[in-house]
Design a protein around this motif. Sequence first.
Motif, PDB file in Angstrom:
ATOM      1  N   ARG A  49       7.615   9.802   3.708  1.00 51.21           N
ATOM      2  CA  ARG A  49       7.371  10.255   2.330  1.00 51.21           C
ATOM      3  C   ARG A  49       5.877  10.259   2.009  1.00 51.21           C
ATOM      4  N   LEU A  50       5.169   9.307   2.552  1.00 54.16           N
ATOM      5  CA  LEU A  50       3.714   9.332   2.422  1.00 54.16           C
ATOM      6  C   LEU A  50       3.122  10.516   3.180  1.00 54.16           C
TER       7      LEU A  50
ATOM      8  N   HIS B 298       2.789   7.239 -11.617  1.00 56.70           N
ATOM      9  CA  HIS B 298       3.088   6.003 -12.345  1.00 56.70           C
ATOM     10  C   HIS B 298       1.827   5.162 -12.464  1.00 56.70           C
ATOM     11  N   GLY B 299       1.382   4.910 -13.678  1.00 59.23           N
ATOM     12  CA  GLY B 299       0.185   4.113 -13.893  1.00 59.23           C
ATOM     13  C   GLY B 299       0.533   2.704 -14.319  1.00 59.23           C
ATOM     14  N   GLY B 300       0.750   1.845 -13.370  1.00 60.73           N
ATOM     15  CA  GLY B 300       1.199   0.497 -13.707  1.00 60.73           C
ATOM     16  C   GLY B 300       0.119  -0.554 -13.699  1.00 60.73           C
ATOM     17  N   ALA B 301      -1.144  -0.156 -13.438  1.00 62.64           N
ATOM     18  CA  ALA B 301      -2.215  -1.148 -13.340  1.00 62.64           C
ATOM     19  C   ALA B 301      -2.539  -1.732 -14.716  1.00 62.64           C
TER      20      ALA B 301
ATOM     21  N   ASP C 131       0.826  -1.209   0.000  1.00 63.61           N
ATOM     22  CA  ASP C 131       0.000   0.000   0.000  1.00 63.61           C
ATOM     23  C   ASP C 131       0.859   1.257   0.000  1.00 63.61           C
ATOM     24  N   TYR C 132       1.896   1.274   0.826  1.00 61.87           N
ATOM     25  CA  TYR C 132       2.795   2.432   0.868  1.00 61.87           C
ATOM     26  C   TYR C 132       3.391   2.689  -0.520  1.00 61.87           C
ATOM     27  N   MET C 133       3.930   1.652  -1.116  1.00 64.04           N
ATOM     28  CA  MET C 133       4.620   1.813  -2.393  1.00 64.04           C
ATOM     29  C   MET C 133       3.644   2.144  -3.522  1.00 64.04           C
ATOM     30  N   ARG C 134       2.474   1.552  -3.482  1.00 65.11           N
ATOM     31  CA  ARG C 134       1.476   1.807  -4.516  1.00 65.11           C
ATOM     32  C   ARG C 134       1.028   3.264  -4.503  1.00 65.11           C
ATOM     33  N   ARG C 135       0.791   3.826  -3.312  1.00 68.47           N
ATOM     34  CA  ARG C 135       0.333   5.206  -3.249  1.00 68.47           C
ATOM     35  C   ARG C 135       1.442   6.193  -3.595  1.00 68.47           C
ATOM     36  N   LEU C 136       2.664   5.917  -3.185  1.00 65.30           N
ATOM     37  CA  LEU C 136       3.765   6.794  -3.565  1.00 65.30           C
ATOM     38  C   LEU C 136       3.997   6.736  -5.076  1.00 65.30           C
ATOM     39  N   SER C 137       3.948   5.546  -5.640  1.00 62.93           N
ATOM     40  CA  SER C 137       4.178   5.408  -7.071  1.00 62.93           C
ATOM     41  C   SER C 137       3.086   6.093  -7.880  1.00 62.93           C
ATOM     42  N   GLY C 138       1.826   5.892  -7.477  1.00 62.65           N
ATOM     43  CA  GLY C 138       0.717   6.442  -8.237  1.00 62.65           C
ATOM     44  C   GLY C 138       0.435   7.897  -7.944  1.00 62.65           C
TER      45      GLY C 138
END
Length: 276
Positions: free
Chosen positions: A110-111, A66-69, A54-61
């Motif tokens: 960072r979040l 970053h749209g990796g879905a 969850d942490y990495m997904r929200r920082l990435s998006g």
Amino acid sequence: MMIFGPAVDVRPLFPRERRALLDLLGALSPADWARPTVCPGWDVHDVVGHVLNDYMRRLSGSRDGHGGAVFADDETLPAYLARTNETFVQAARQLSPRLMIELLEHLGPRLDALWAARDLHAPADLNVSWAADDIGSPAWLDIGREYTEFWVHQQQVRDAVSVPGADEPDLMAPVLDVFARALPHALRMHDRPEGSTVHLTVRGPAGGRWGAIRAEGRWRMAEPQGEPAAHVSIDQDAFWRLATRGITVEQARRRATAGGDPELTAAVTALLAVIA
């Protein structure tokens, strides 16, 4: 956006919730990390791996855009999330508990910075579909949803290792408040005359009272005033577990009292505040 009621600003609470989680994780034994949780097929290590995801997904998006879905053919959002969450958790099993703690410590601030920079009343990065799936959500509800996600997973770990905590009213009350914003969506299938109201009372030190009103052809959050068409009262522990399906609807109803329109009370006691 007033359908969701007044804004809830949970941003100051993220560091406290995370500190409580990290202190808990740092004290666990190897056996504790392998204890099963309420999440089917996941032990404590897996739940922590999911939080890291969850942490990495929200920082990435939300931070990096970053749209990796990538959805499979005809895949629904719940199916996509179930598949990708399971894939990440399986991959994270190669990570040591120490490393996962270090990653959470590193990424957490960072979040916090990401949330702090957001306009609470701007459109959400990710729609909160369990509050309304036909209109966009405000940023404060999206951020609040993330807080509830982290808090609930911490409670699942605490339940698994029998170490209660992080349930002080100031940490728990916003979770209940955000979950209560699912009330209009829970009632959405039930048309009633304009001005009809439903009241929800959550009992306990972190609890409160919320209402929904039928106005302009849909249910909206509203102050719980006057005589409602239906009312439900439930204890705070049962409410958050119901909203996340940590207990069944039937179990929650046994811990609730209700009156008035039975279809409306049934809808309230089936409230869901996760994607499922």
